[in-house]
Design a protein around this motif. Structure first.
Motif, PDB file in Angstrom:
ATOM      1  N   THR A   1       0.839  -1.205   0.000  1.00 32.23           N
ATOM      2  CA  THR A   1       0.000   0.000   0.000  1.00 32.23           C
ATOM      3  C   THR A   1       0.867   1.245   0.000  1.00 32.23           C
ATOM      4  OG1 THR A   1      -1.761  -1.145   1.193  1.00 32.23           O
ATOM      5  CG2 THR A   1      -1.771   1.261   1.271  1.00 32.23           C
ATOM      6  N   ALA A   2       1.921   1.257   0.820  1.00 25.48           N
ATOM      7  CA  ALA A   2       2.807   2.417   0.885  1.00 25.48           C
ATOM      8  C   ALA A   2       3.462   2.692  -0.461  1.00 25.48           C
ATOM      9  CB  ALA A   2       3.873   2.190   1.952  1.00 25.48           C
ATOM     10  N   SER A   3       3.851   1.640  -1.158  1.00 28.60           N
ATOM     11  CA  SER A   3       4.483   1.824  -2.470  1.00 28.60           C
ATOM     12  C   SER A   3       3.498   2.438  -3.461  1.00 28.60           C
ATOM     13  CB  SER A   3       4.991   0.476  -3.001  1.00 28.60           C
ATOM     14  OG  SER A   3       6.029  -0.022  -2.176  1.00 28.60           O
ATOM     15  N   ARG A   4       2.244   2.001  -3.394  1.00 31.16           N
ATOM     16  CA  ARG A   4       1.226   2.571  -4.287  1.00 31.16           C
ATOM     17  C   ARG A   4       0.963   4.035  -3.932  1.00 31.16           C
ATOM     18  NH1 ARG A   4      -1.571  -2.450  -3.150  1.00 31.16           N
ATOM     19  NH2 ARG A   4      -1.281  -3.919  -4.869  1.00 31.16           N
ATOM     20  N   VAL A   5       0.885   4.323  -2.638  1.00 23.61           N
ATOM     21  CA  VAL A   5       0.664   5.707  -2.211  1.00 23.61           C
ATOM     22  C   VAL A   5       1.812   6.593  -2.693  1.00 23.61           C
ATOM     23  CG1 VAL A   5       0.528   7.241  -0.210  1.00 23.61           C
ATOM     24  CG2 VAL A   5      -0.749   5.095  -0.222  1.00 23.61           C
ATOM     25  N   LYS A   6       3.016   6.098  -2.545  1.00 19.60           N
ATOM     26  CA  LYS A   6       4.191   6.854  -3.000  1.00 19.60           C
ATOM     27  C   LYS A   6       4.109   7.132  -4.495  1.00 19.60           C
ATOM     28  CE  LYS A   6       9.213   6.504  -3.470  1.00 19.60           C
ATOM     29  NZ  LYS A   6      10.374   5.594  -3.351  1.00 19.60           N
ATOM     30  N   GLN A   7       3.756   6.131  -5.278  1.00 16.73           N
ATOM     31  CA  GLN A   7       3.636   6.300  -6.726  1.00 16.73           C
ATOM     32  C   GLN A   7       2.576   7.339  -7.080  1.00 16.73           C
ATOM     33  OE1 GLN A   7       2.773   2.349  -8.093  1.00 16.73           O
ATOM     34  NE2 GLN A   7       4.840   1.585  -7.723  1.00 16.73           N
ATOM     35  N   ARG A   8       1.477   7.330  -6.331  1.00 20.61           N
ATOM     36  CA  ARG A   8       0.388   8.260  -6.642  1.00 20.61           C
ATOM     37  C   ARG A   8       0.719   9.683  -6.221  1.00 20.61           C
ATOM     38  NH1 ARG A   8      -3.902   3.462  -4.991  1.00 20.61           N
ATOM     39  NH2 ARG A   8      -3.377   2.228  -6.836  1.00 20.61           N
ATOM     40  N   ILE A   9       1.435   9.842  -5.111  1.00 23.21           N
ATOM     41  CA  ILE A   9       1.909  11.174  -4.736  1.00 23.21           C
ATOM     42  C   ILE A   9       2.848  11.693  -5.816  1.00 23.21           C
ATOM     43  CG2 ILE A   9       3.259  12.507  -3.072  1.00 23.21           C
ATOM     44  CD1 ILE A   9       2.364  10.560  -0.904  1.00 23.21           C
ATOM     45  N   HIS A  10       3.735  10.825  -6.278  1.00 19.45           N
ATOM     46  CA  HIS A  10       4.685  11.210  -7.335  1.00 19.45           C
ATOM     47  C   HIS A  10       3.940  11.649  -8.590  1.00 19.45           C
ATOM     48  CE1 HIS A  10       7.698  10.777 -10.532  1.00 19.45           C
ATOM     49  NE2 HIS A  10       8.610  10.913  -9.590  1.00 19.45           N
ATOM     50  N   ALA A  11       2.892  10.921  -8.947  1.00 22.81           N
ATOM     51  CA  ALA A  11       2.128  11.244 -10.160  1.00 22.81           C
ATOM     52  C   ALA A  11       1.454  12.608 -10.042  1.00 22.81           C
ATOM     53  CB  ALA A  11       1.076  10.162 -10.416  1.00 22.81           C
ATOM     54  N   VAL A  12       0.907  12.909  -8.862  1.00 17.41           N
ATOM     55  CA  VAL A  12       0.228  14.195  -8.662  1.00 17.41           C
ATOM     56  C   VAL A  12       1.217  15.347  -8.772  1.00 17.41           C
ATOM     57  CG1 VAL A  12      -1.039  15.628  -7.013  1.00 17.41           C
ATOM     58  CG2 VAL A  12      -1.614  13.206  -7.259  1.00 17.41           C
ATOM     59  N   ILE A  13       2.369  15.217  -8.092  1.00 16.36           N
ATOM     60  CA  ILE A  13       3.350  16.309  -8.124  1.00 16.36           C
ATOM     61  C   ILE A  13       4.009  16.409  -9.494  1.00 16.36           C
ATOM     62  CG2 ILE A  13       5.423  17.244  -7.034  1.00 16.36           C
ATOM     63  CD1 ILE A  13       4.590  15.943  -4.444  1.00 16.36           C
ATOM     64  N   ALA A  14       4.184  15.281 -10.185  1.00 22.48           N
ATOM     65  CA  ALA A  14       4.716  15.321 -11.555  1.00 22.48           C
ATOM     66  C   ALA A  14       3.762  16.076 -12.474  1.00 22.48           C
ATOM     67  CB  ALA A  14       4.946  13.902 -12.065  1.00 22.48           C
ATOM     68  N   TRP A  15       2.470  15.885 -12.253  1.00 20.28           N
ATOM     69  CA  TRP A  15       1.464  16.651 -13.015  1.00 20.28           C
ATOM     70  C   TRP A  15       1.641  18.140 -12.756  1.00 20.28           C
ATOM     71  CZ3 TRP A  15      -2.258  19.992 -11.218  1.00 20.28           C
ATOM     72  CH2 TRP A  15      -3.245  20.401 -12.121  1.00 20.28           C
ATOM     73  N   GLY A  16       1.841  18.496 -11.483  1.00 23.86           N
ATOM     74  CA  GLY A  16       2.056  19.902 -11.144  1.00 23.86           C
ATOM     75  C   GLY A  16       3.320  20.464 -11.762  1.00 23.86           C
ATOM     76  N   TRP A  17       4.371  19.657 -11.783  1.00 20.66           N
ATOM     77  CA  TRP A  17       5.643  20.079 -12.391  1.00 20.66           C
ATOM     78  C   TRP A  17       5.445  20.339 -13.880  1.00 20.66           C
ATOM     79  CZ3 TRP A  17      10.821  16.895 -11.678  1.00 20.66           C
ATOM     80  CH2 TRP A  17      11.893  17.675 -12.099  1.00 20.66           C
ATOM     81  N   ALA A  18       4.728  19.432 -14.532  1.00 24.88           N
ATOM     82  CA  ALA A  18       4.497  19.579 -15.966  1.00 24.88           C
ATOM     83  C   ALA A  18       3.703  20.844 -16.289  1.00 24.88           C
ATOM     84  CB  ALA A  18       3.760  18.350 -16.501  1.00 24.88           C
ATOM     85  N   HIS A  19       2.861  21.280 -15.347  1.00 21.10           N
ATOM     86  CA  HIS A  19       2.045  22.481 -15.558  1.00 21.10           C
ATOM     87  C   HIS A  19       2.685  23.743 -15.001  1.00 21.10           C
ATOM     88  CE1 HIS A  19      -1.010  19.426 -16.461  1.00 21.10           C
ATOM     89  NE2 HIS A  19      -1.708  20.372 -17.045  1.00 21.10           N
ATOM     90  N   GLY A  20       3.922  23.635 -14.517  1.00 19.92           N
ATOM     91  CA  GLY A  20       4.637  24.810 -14.044  1.00 19.92           C
ATOM     92  C   GLY A  20       4.280  25.269 -12.649  1.00 19.92           C
ATOM     93  N   TYR A  21       3.637  24.395 -11.853  1.00 22.73           N
ATOM     94  CA  TYR A  21       3.238  24.786 -10.501  1.00 22.73           C
ATOM     95  C   TYR A  21       4.338  24.543  -9.467  1.00 22.73           C
ATOM     96  CZ  TYR A  21      -1.475  24.911 -12.479  1.00 22.73           C
ATOM     97  OH  TYR A  21      -2.576  25.187 -13.242  1.00 22.73           O
ATOM     98  N   CYS A  22       5.319  23.733  -9.808  1.00 20.70           N
ATOM     99  CA  CYS A  22       6.445  23.471  -8.904  1.00 20.70           C
ATOM    100  C   CYS A  22       7.675  23.166  -9.755  1.00 20.70           C
ATOM    101  CB  CYS A  22       6.135  22.319  -7.945  1.00 20.70           C
ATOM    102  SG  CYS A  22       5.527  20.808  -8.751  1.00 20.70           S
ATOM    103  N   GLN A  23       8.836  23.218  -9.135  1.00 17.25           N
ATOM    104  CA  GLN A  23      10.086  23.097  -9.884  1.00 17.25           C
ATOM    105  C   GLN A  23      10.820  21.781  -9.654  1.00 17.25           C
ATOM    106  OE1 GLN A  23      10.822  25.441 -12.180  1.00 17.25           O
ATOM    107  NE2 GLN A  23       8.833  26.273 -11.557  1.00 17.25           N
ATOM    108  N   SER A  24      10.261  20.913  -8.838  1.00 24.87           N
ATOM    109  CA  SER A  24      10.902  19.619  -8.587  1.00 24.87           C
ATOM    110  C   SER A  24       9.865  18.668  -8.013  1.00 24.87           C
ATOM    111  CB  SER A  24      12.069  19.767  -7.602  1.00 24.87           C
ATOM    112  OG  SER A  24      11.600  20.233  -6.349  1.00 24.87           O
ATOM    113  N   ASN A  25      10.257  17.399  -7.900  1.00 24.74           N
ATOM    114  CA  ASN A  25       9.358  16.398  -7.325  1.00 24.74           C
ATOM    115  C   ASN A  25      10.023  15.806  -6.087  1.00 24.74           C
ATOM    116  OD1 ASN A  25       7.601  14.245  -6.734  1.00 24.74           O
ATOM    117  ND2 ASN A  25       7.028  14.066  -8.875  1.00 24.74           N
TER     118      ASN A  25
END
Length: 403
Positions: free
Chosen positions: A164-188
């Motif tokens: 479960t923790a590994s899946r949660v980690k992957q999903r957090i990464h996906a959300v922040i990667a989406w933000g990075w792609a849209h210019g909302y943050c500069q790193s993951n």
């Protein structure tokens, strides 16, 4: 020129002229309609357009003399760099508002949902974030989230619920990667969070295999529970079909008549319904053909429709049958699962001398070795036909078990 003081500012009247700040060129306090109140204005010539401009820096006494001095100094630095402070401010205001993690997660979830074949998976995706992540990170802006924040979310489940923790980690990464792609943050921050977490047990240690019925017990189970009685039951027919074809239960539940070639005795599962997203052919043994013929006329499209609503059976259909029949497994205290019959088939293949390659192709397993995969130019359909006929002979009790 003497600098402005609070005494002068508190006594400014509506009819008075503007009072120069004194410490910063162009900055002055202009009177308002109320005594002791005024508006700070910085007058300058734009280095971009060459025009005179007035920049408002707030009101007095809300903005103190010291604070306005800091703001005006920052603008003077921009002027010295050849920038127009008002234009720079407009650029910042034009940027979209940075979303919170929760807002970003729901937006990404809506974007991903149409691409998931199983709606249940889409619901699980957002549910895990709601349960484990939103309470701590939900209100944080994407650009504010640090590796330590992510680690605090994962630590309580990192070792006790590793999968479960590994899946949660992957999903957090996906959300922040989406933000990075849209210019909302500069790193993951998830990229480096591993340095803040303990090492998890190896996957081989924590993997729990699907409880499987020993293959030697399958003939009695099928004869006693799936073939006895005069009234056919669609879920029992479906379960026997799953056992005989060694397919995944989802592939069997969604089978349609246009996938079946009864003349040539072949079931072709399209790529979109396969786990590996590659088409898969299964040779049909005589008993499987008989089951299919018994299902004719029940539905125009589905082979195994539900009795009442005539829709695809749920993933609990077979599970419920196995529970009701108390289908035992080789794992003490656990009942056999539908997926476990694939393991039973694989064990039978190994223990009865069938080639590994043939068994793996029958199960539609992906070949991980790239070199080996490059030489797989055929699915060995006819060779697998003999294999599936031999498996049927065992399952239906037509031949004694081999040792």
């Amino acid at each position: 020129m003497a600098s402005i003081t609070d005494t002068k500012a508190r006594n400014i009247k509506p009819a008075d002229p503007a009072i120069p700040h004194g410490g910063i060129t162009g900055l002055a306090l202009h009177p308002s309609k109320t005594k002791g109140h005024g508006k700070w204005v910085l007058r300058y010539v734009s280095p971009v357009s060459g025009k005179r401009r007035n920049a408002g820096l707030g009101t007095y006494p809300e903005i103190s003399i010291a604070e306005v001095g800091k703001r005006a100094t920052a603008m003077r630095i921009e002027l010295a760099e050849g920038k127009d402070p008002l234009e720079e401010k407009a650029k910042i205001e034009d940027k979209p508002r940075v979303p919170t993690f929760k807002e970003a997660a729901h937006t990404l979830h809506r974007d991903l949902l149409p691409g998931w074949k199983n709606p249940k998976h889409g619901q699980q995706w957002i549910n895990t974030l709601q349960e484990y992540v939103f309470p701590k990170l939900g209100s944080k802006l994407l650009q504010e989230i640090q590796p330590g924040d992510v680690a605090e979310v994962l630590k309580p489940i990192w070792l006790t619920k590793a999968e479960t923790a590994s899946r949660v980690k992957q999903r957090i990464h996906a959300v922040i990667a989406w933000g990075w792609a849209h210019g909302y943050c500069q790193s993951n921050p998830v990229d480096v969070v591993g340095h803040l977490l303990a090492q998890q047990p190896g996957k081989a240690v924590r993997t729990q295999h699907h409880p499987a019925m020993p293959w030697r017990d399958i003939p009695e189970f099928v004869q006693k529970h799936l073939r006895s009685g005069n009234r056919p039951e669609v879920t029992r027919s479906l379960l026997e079909f799953v056992i005989l074809t060694a397919c995944r239960s989802g592939e069997a539940r969604g089978i349609t008549w246009n996938e079946i070639d009864l003349k040539n005795k072949i079931w072709t599962i399209p790529a979109e319904r396969m786990k590996a997203k590659l088409p898969h052919r299964i040779p049909l043994s005589p008993r499987v053909v008989a089951i299919l013929n018994d299902q004719k006329g029940r539905h125009e499209t589905l082979v195994f429709p539900s009795i009442r609503d005539k829709v695809e059976l749920s993933d609990m259909a077979i599970t419920s049958v196995l529970r009701r029949l108390k289908a035992h497994s080789g794992t003490p205290g656990k009942l056999a699962t539908a997926h476990g019959f694939r393991s039973s088939f694989r064990d039978w293949c190994s223990e009865n001398g069938y080639a590994r390659d043939l068994a793996e192709r029958a199960l539609a397993h992906t070949i991980k070795d790239k070199v080996e995969a490059a030489y797989h130019r055929t699915d060995l359909l006819e060779q697998r036909r003999g294999l599936m006929n031999a498996w049927e002979a065992l399952v239906t009790g037509k031949v004694p078990e081999q040792n």
